[in-house]
Design an enzyme around this catalytic site. Structure first.
Site: not given
Ligand code: GAL
Length: 505
Positions: A269, A306, A308, A329
């Site tokens: 991420d 990331e 997209g 998200d």
């Molecule tokens: C976001 C991600 C989520 C989750 C979260 C955890 O950036 O899109 O799916 O993983 O971080 O902190």
């Protein structure tokens, strides 16, 4: 006597009046007396690894308007808001619900964010975030395909429902439930731990888990003993989005650790990598971990997260990415779910066996959409060949949730070996998605985006099956249906879906 009373009463009026004016002045004072303009270093609650949440709030106040940025260890977000008296509210990603609500007093800020209490003072050299070096990205090359995820990955992920509350016991009991509920046998094999498992690095730089996960190897062994696979999470930045230590500068070492623990899947991420690298570096930075996983000696599904950016669908397979997020998200709402699926429409040509567009995990069963909406969610994810990662509590799911997640005919659409991603055609409130299937037939979903029931009509021509329709089946009604003169019609409830599998002569 009476005169004295009157004089006292007059005095009281004067005193009360003066106090009232003084009170008014005091109420009005803070907005003038205390400006929020500046850089504030904040500390918040403790993380599960014993460290504290830390952030720097940069604000400019103009009148009662506030503008600024929150730079946390793991993320940064632009803010807008206002101050009334000493009370301020700042909005980030969500323009309706404030991210930060607080007060300024005596040169300090105190605020609440995600239920945690933060205190901030003007930044000093001691509280400034250390500037971490830009590590030159590697030259681009092709990381060979790892041979995994020939169909979209299926499993469960901890984030949507548990977020930072996930721990060893929950993962074990979830693995048990994946088996007893029939999820595993329906194809949901990955049990994925998302953010907040991380501890701190030891003297050799090895990343350890925090006390919620006392023994990662033992946990992986347990999940494997159930005939399941297990996934983990990190970031190319120094910190994850939840502010835990991540893989920046330790990519090879962490890939080896994940492999040694027995992990089969990594979600990687971007988070704080954006504070160090440029968007042009995305491919090279993801390639660094893709190559590290390839060198780890263990087959590990590589999931890029990331949101997209940077045309990820065009280069993710070259870094051996098996799936990549196309959106921000998801949340458990109709608008978020539909928004995410529509945002990934342009990526359709890039999906195929081994590499998939990922509109984020499932919210089915989390309680804020209707059964019709969840059926639409499942149908759309299947039509676009999305990864199916359940995000609910498998241990306690209702019969309705079970019937949606475990609809094997719908799963078969998602898992079709041709691996084509459906694209929509809109007609008023009805949106028709057609997915060609390996057997020469097609799946077709008609989604009713409107607030009233509507009649959906499917034409054999839309499926490129004029004169060729052999059988047709309604996958939610679980019954065969008939095309008459190349047409099939049915009533679809508001936010519901008609999902057919049509076979060709
Ligand atoms: C976001 C991600 C989520 C989750 C979260 C955890 O950036 O899109 O799916 O993983 O971080 O902190």
């Amino acid at each position: 006597m009476r005169k004295i009373q009157i004089a006292n009463a007059k005095l009281m009026v004067v005193v009360v009046g003066a106090a009232f004016i003084l009170g008014l002045a005091l109420l009005a004072a803070p907005s003038n007396a205390q400006s929020l303009t500046g850089r504030w270093a904040a500390t918040g609650p403790a993380l599960h690894n014993g460290e504290l949440h830390k952030s720097i709030l940069e604000v400019t106040q103009t009148g009662s308007d506030l503008k600024g940025k929150l730079i946390a260890l793991g993320y940064s977000v632009d803010l807008k808001g206002h101050i009334t008296g000493s009370h301020f509210e700042l909005f980030g990603w969500d323009s309706k619900t404030p991210l930060i609500v607080g007060d300024v007093a005596n040169g300090e800020l105190h605020w609440t964010q995600w239920g945690g209490e933060y205190a901030a003072k003007p930044v000093t050299p001691a509280t400034e975030f250390p500037k971490l070096p830009y590590i030159d990205p590697p030259a681009l090359h092709n990381v060979p395909y790892n041979g995994l995820a020939k169909t979209p990955p299926m499993g469960w992920n901890s984030w949507n429902l548990f977020a930072e509350k996930i721990d060893d016991k929950t993962v074990r009991t979830m693995a048990d439930a994946m088996v007893s509920s029939g999820m595993r046998d329906a194809g949901y094999v990955y049990v994925n731990i998302d953010d907040t498992w991380e501890g701190v690095r030891d003297a050799q730089g090895n990343l350890q888990s925090n006390p919620k996960f006392p023994d990662m190897k033992a946990l992986a062994d347990y999940v494997h003993s159930k005939g399941l696979k297990i996934g983990i999470y990190s970031s190319p930045g120094p910190r994850t989005c939840g502010e835990y230590p991540a893989s920046y500068g330790h990519e090879q070492q962490d890939a080896r650790t994940f492999a040694a623990w027995g992990f089969d899947y990594l979600k990687y991420d971007w988070c704080s990598a954006g504070n160090i690298y440029k968007n042009e570096d995305l491919q090279a930075i993801y390639q660094r971990m893709g190559a590290a996983l390839a060198a780890s000696g263990r087959p590990i599904v590589f999931s890029l997260c990331e949101y997209g950016m940077g045309g990820v669908e065009k280069w993710a397979p070259a870094v051996s990415g098996n799936l990549w997020r196309t959106t921000g998200d998801i949340s458990d709402s109709w608008q978020s779910m539909i928004g995410n699926i529509e945002q990934q429409v342009p990526t359709a040509p890039y999906a195929g066996p081994g590499h998939w567009n990922d509109p984020d995990m499932l919210e089915i069963g989390n309680g804020h959409m209707s059964a019709d909406e969840y059926r639409t969610h499942m149908s759309l994810w299947a039509l676009v060949a999305a990864p199916l990662l359940a995000g609910n509590d498998i241990r306690t799911m209702s019969d309705t949730t079970r019937s949606i997640l475990l609809n094997k005919e719908v799963i078969a659409i998602d898992q079709d070996p041709l691996g084509k991603q459906a694209s929509p055609v809109k007609n008023g409130n009805l949106e028709t998605w057609v997915k060609p299937l390996a057997d020469g037939g097609a799946a077709v979903g008609v989604v009713n985006l409107g607030s009233e029931a509507a009649v959906a009509t499917v034409n054999a021509a839309d499926l490129h099956l004029v004169g060729k329709v052999k059988t047709a089946r309604d996958l939610w009604a679980h019954q065969d249906v008939k095309f008459t003169a190349g047409v099939y019609s049915a009533t679809v409830p508001s936010h519901g879906v008609l999902l057919l599998r049509v076979s060709a002569k």
